[in-house]
Design a protein around this motif. Sequence first.
Motif, PDB file in Angstrom:
ATOM      1  N   PRO A 270      40.041  50.337  43.763  1.00 30.26           N
ATOM      2  CA  PRO A 270      41.243  49.833  44.302  1.00 30.26           C
ATOM      3  C   PRO A 270      41.523  50.449  45.651  1.00 30.26           C
ATOM      4  CG  PRO A 270      41.699  50.748  42.094  1.00 30.26           C
ATOM      5  CD  PRO A 270      40.255  50.916  42.353  1.00 30.26           C
ATOM      6  N   TRP A 271      41.108  51.389  45.945  1.00 32.79           N
ATOM      7  CA  TRP A 271      41.466  52.182  47.496  1.00 32.79           C
ATOM      8  C   TRP A 271      40.403  51.467  48.498  1.00 32.79           C
ATOM      9  CZ3 TRP A 271      42.416  54.772  42.744  1.00 32.79           C
ATOM     10  CH2 TRP A 271      43.606  55.341  42.661  1.00 32.79           C
ATOM     11  N   ALA A 272      39.445  50.690  48.021  1.00 33.84           N
ATOM     12  CA  ALA A 272      38.856  50.022  49.041  1.00 33.84           C
ATOM     13  C   ALA A 272      39.481  48.640  49.164  1.00 33.84           C
ATOM     14  CB  ALA A 272      37.305  49.831  48.666  1.00 33.84           C
ATOM     15  N   ILE A 273      40.563  48.502  49.942  1.00 34.87           N
ATOM     16  CA  ILE A 273      41.547  47.603  50.152  1.00 34.87           C
ATOM     17  C   ILE A 273      41.045  46.388  51.034  1.00 34.87           C
ATOM     18  CG2 ILE A 273      43.939  46.919  50.769  1.00 34.87           C
ATOM     19  CD1 ILE A 273      44.748  49.658  49.992  1.00 34.87           C
ATOM     20  N   GLY A 274      41.280  45.275  50.722  1.00 34.55           N
ATOM     21  CA  GLY A 274      40.826  44.014  51.304  1.00 34.55           C
ATOM     22  C   GLY A 274      39.701  43.333  51.219  1.00 34.55           C
ATOM     23  N   SER A 275      39.884  41.999  51.272  1.00 31.78           N
ATOM     24  CA  SER A 275      38.804  41.014  51.107  1.00 31.78           C
ATOM     25  C   SER A 275      39.071  39.699  51.757  1.00 31.78           C
ATOM     26  CB  SER A 275      38.438  40.957  49.580  1.00 31.78           C
ATOM     27  OG  SER A 275      39.201  40.152  48.824  1.00 31.78           O
ATOM     28  N   ASP A 276      38.271  38.731  51.522  1.00 30.50           N
ATOM     29  CA  ASP A 276      38.982  37.358  51.854  1.00 30.50           C
ATOM     30  C   ASP A 276      40.136  36.751  51.004  1.00 30.50           C
ATOM     31  OD1 ASP A 276      37.540  36.918  49.411  1.00 30.50           O
ATOM     32  OD2 ASP A 276      36.027  35.539  50.168  1.00 30.50           O
ATOM     33  N   GLU A 277      40.421  37.576  49.923  1.00 33.38           N
ATOM     34  CA  GLU A 277      41.385  37.144  49.054  1.00 33.38           C
ATOM     35  C   GLU A 277      42.927  37.817  49.922  1.00 33.38           C
ATOM     36  OE1 GLU A 277      39.128  37.124  45.083  1.00 33.38           O
ATOM     37  OE2 GLU A 277      39.681  38.957  45.777  1.00 33.38           O
ATOM     38  N   GLY A 278      42.770  38.639  50.772  1.00 30.04           N
ATOM     39  CA  GLY A 278      43.868  39.263  51.441  1.00 30.04           C
ATOM     40  C   GLY A 278      43.735  40.659  51.634  1.00 30.04           C
ATOM     41  N   GLY A 279      44.768  41.212  52.267  1.00 32.27           N
ATOM     42  CA  GLY A 279      44.941  42.639  52.639  1.00 32.27           C
ATOM     43  C   GLY A 279      46.085  43.386  52.020  1.00 32.27           C
ATOM     44  N   HIS A 280      46.576  44.291  52.808  1.00 33.11           N
ATOM     45  CA  HIS A 280      47.535  45.100  52.288  1.00 33.11           C
ATOM     46  C   HIS A 280      48.835  44.357  51.995  1.00 33.11           C
ATOM     47  CE1 HIS A 280      45.318  48.372  53.882  1.00 33.11           C
ATOM     48  NE2 HIS A 280      45.698  49.256  53.278  1.00 33.11           N
ATOM     49  N   ASP A 281      49.197  43.205  52.147  1.00 40.46           N
ATOM     50  CA  ASP A 281      50.292  42.529  51.528  1.00 40.46           C
ATOM     51  C   ASP A 281      49.746  41.455  50.641  1.00 40.46           C
ATOM     52  OD1 ASP A 281      48.789  40.785  53.382  1.00 40.46           O
ATOM     53  OD2 ASP A 281      50.482  40.396  54.806  1.00 40.46           O
ATOM     54  N   ALA A 282      48.783  41.665  50.131  1.00 41.44           N
ATOM     55  CA  ALA A 282      48.389  40.423  49.160  1.00 41.44           C
ATOM     56  C   ALA A 282      48.159  41.294  47.825  1.00 41.44           C
ATOM     57  CB  ALA A 282      47.175  40.023  49.614  1.00 41.44           C
ATOM     58  N   ILE A 283      48.427  40.611  46.837  1.00 37.95           N
ATOM     59  CA  ILE A 283      48.198  40.802  45.221  1.00 37.95           C
ATOM     60  C   ILE A 283      46.820  40.572  44.826  1.00 37.95           C
ATOM     61  CG2 ILE A 283      48.844  40.659  42.956  1.00 37.95           C
ATOM     62  CD1 ILE A 283      50.834  41.922  44.289  1.00 37.95           C
ATOM     63  N   HIS A 284      45.856  41.504  44.127  1.00 39.87           N
ATOM     64  CA  HIS A 284      44.665  41.224  43.762  1.00 39.87           C
ATOM     65  C   HIS A 284      44.777  39.906  42.769  1.00 39.87           C
ATOM     66  CE1 HIS A 284      40.927  41.579  41.446  1.00 39.87           C
ATOM     67  NE2 HIS A 284      40.679  42.473  42.317  1.00 39.87           N
ATOM     68  N   PRO A 285      44.097  38.966  42.821  1.00 36.99           N
ATOM     69  CA  PRO A 285      44.225  37.746  42.171  1.00 36.99           C
ATOM     70  C   PRO A 285      43.992  37.931  40.610  1.00 36.99           C
ATOM     71  CG  PRO A 285      42.371  37.601  43.322  1.00 36.99           C
ATOM     72  CD  PRO A 285      42.999  38.792  43.865  1.00 36.99           C
ATOM     73  N   GLN A 286      43.323  38.837  40.311  1.00 31.96           N
ATOM     74  CA  GLN A 286      42.927  39.128  38.927  1.00 31.96           C
ATOM     75  C   GLN A 286      44.287  39.614  38.067  1.00 31.96           C
ATOM     76  OE1 GLN A 286      38.539  40.708  39.188  1.00 31.96           O
ATOM     77  NE2 GLN A 286      38.748  39.658  37.302  1.00 31.96           N
ATOM     78  N   LEU A 287      44.897  40.363  38.938  1.00 34.21           N
ATOM     79  CA  LEU A 287      46.456  41.058  38.298  1.00 34.21           C
ATOM     80  C   LEU A 287      47.207  40.054  38.176  1.00 34.21           C
ATOM     81  CD1 LEU A 287      46.275  44.368  40.367  1.00 34.21           C
ATOM     82  CD2 LEU A 287      45.770  44.150  37.879  1.00 34.21           C
ATOM     83  N   GLY A 288      47.330  38.893  39.120  1.00 34.69           N
ATOM     84  CA  GLY A 288      48.394  37.910  38.887  1.00 34.69           C
ATOM     85  C   GLY A 288      48.827  37.478  40.379  1.00 34.69           C
ATOM     86  N   THR A 289      50.232  37.054  40.370  1.00 33.66           N
ATOM     87  CA  THR A 289      50.736  36.488  41.540  1.00 33.66           C
ATOM     88  C   THR A 289      51.909  37.565  42.022  1.00 33.66           C
ATOM     89  OG1 THR A 289      52.191  35.296  40.500  1.00 33.66           O
ATOM     90  CG2 THR A 289      50.399  34.167  40.672  1.00 33.66           C
TER      91      THR A 289
END
Length: 654
Positions: A270-289
Amino acid sequence: MTGRFPIEDVTPSVSCGRYPAKAVVGELVPVSCVSYREGHHALGVNVVWRGPDGETEPFTRMRPGEPGLDQWHGMIRPDRVGRWTFTVEAFEDPYRTWRDAVVKKIGAGQGLEDLANDLAEGADVLDLAVKIVPQEHEDRVRAAAAALRDEQMSLFARVSPALDLEDLLWQHPVRQQVTTTRSYAIWVDRQRALYSAWYEFFPRSEGAEIGPDAIPIKHGTFATAAERLPAIAAMGFDVVYLPPIHPIGKINRKGRNNTLVARPEDVGSPWAIGSDEGGHDAIHPQLGTLDDFRAFIRRTEDLGMEVAMDLALQAAPDHPWVRSHPQFFTTRADGTIAYAENPPKKYQDIYPINWDNDYRALRDEIYRVVMHWVNQGIKIFRVDNPHTKAVNFWQWLIPKVKETDPDVLFLAEAFTRPAMMNGLGKVGFTQSYTYFTWRTTAWEMREYMGQLLASLDWMRPNFWPNTPDILHESLQHGGPPMFKIRTVLASMLSPSWGMYSGLELFEHVARPGSEEYIDNEKFELKPRDWAGAERSGRSLAPYITRLNRIRAANPALHWLRNLRFHEVDNGALLCFSKRDADSGNTVLVVVTFDASNVQWGNTTLNMPELGLDWHERFTVVDQITGATYEWGQHNAVRIDPYVEPAHVFVLQRN
């Protein structure tokens, strides 16, 4: 300082007043100084303090310390969050000068003729005092002045009313030749800044399912993680700390146990933050919205806790910042962006921030991210490795956030050099991880607590027996008794303590040759059988619950300035106490550092520190076992770590 009298060595003063000292609402904050004057006239010293809105509070009279040292001590108790200021004032106290002289002269046998001038001068001082004392005391002071002037009365009758004004004119003195120091600042936080119990867990592991070789079958979500919250609340925790909840990088993702090549199913760090799904202001999609996260926050609050969020200022290679703000990073000679290294370790899945390329744009972007989460209801941030970021950035960011949200708290995860750890506290961090984990003898712990007490005006400790990164060898090899020992020490010594989930299951297997857990949850899902552990009795949760309840029930444990050590003639044992001045609540702890052997010791208690006279007997009630003993200054103690490695006593006067 401007005025007649020297005032030196004012405390609390952090780096000569460059930074504000720290306190929390309701805390008794000691103020001290050295002040003196020529001759034999009496000197008075007081504290003038002002609240966050600039309003002046009633001044606090300071009392002299050890005779001959010219030290003065007082207490202030702030009652609101915000920036408080105080000054110290020294002044000539003509009433005390007069009173001391008259008492000595009468004691030497001098009579009315010898004291004629003294009586007249005393009356003049009381004429000034009439204008200062509260209205309900004016007539009493006038009557004392009139008695001093009444030549028909005896010497005793003339002076007694004036001498009896000592307490009144201590609180409301006549002050002349007032000297004032510069202004000193104290930042006052809410009480959770000092007193808190943290529980760290990975939401993605709660409700998760794994197959052979830890291949993920089902990923945990905020909804499944919320099902764990009642058990955390039942153990008495009030802060739920979550590792980063953002999208995890896919480029150079690490596999199980930090392997360089991840399998397609591996979840990454989780400390490798960020992808095409978003960065520090985004939620990991598998956790929810984001709505799911807000619901998780509300559920936590419903249970009397709050969420602490991880603030890790670094990026995965596919973080949106790498495309939109490449200047936030370091570009190497071959044109590639430098990944994190701590030679010989390499972290190819993480790009560290460069604080010198475009500082203003970088700080504004991070401020935007922090305020985004504050606006979702987050009031606590656990900051990852703040010592690897620019110190002046924190000095800017933390006060900036507190301008609009003064209740926001920041915990520094900074296992680094003492100067840096102290510096981070000075520039604004609310709490700090410490070297507690590596203090494994009674002598080391006592010496270290002395260091922390000396730095309490700027750095508050938070004690953790374990973290996802740290499994000390004492837990690897000490067995269940050592788990109890470290939990007692963390929760009783420090007002704030925390633990990483799995401690209550006695998880103790490390990666060979390291202080890190094998099959580390940082890199894989780790569902745990909480209910099975409870049913089988292989759980530390009831013990942790007991300790947190003891903390909640005893206000003495909510503070750190009141920590006192007592002598015990066995180096394997540590004896310490805490006393709450307001309630009179006193807690006395004797704990062993030996998880394998029975230890005997004889205590020599500092009775005044317990609120008792040296000769008194008293009752102690063990809050863990319920046993009751009659104690005094000297007591024999036997501790069997396999039965109970600590006594946590509450004192009762006989």
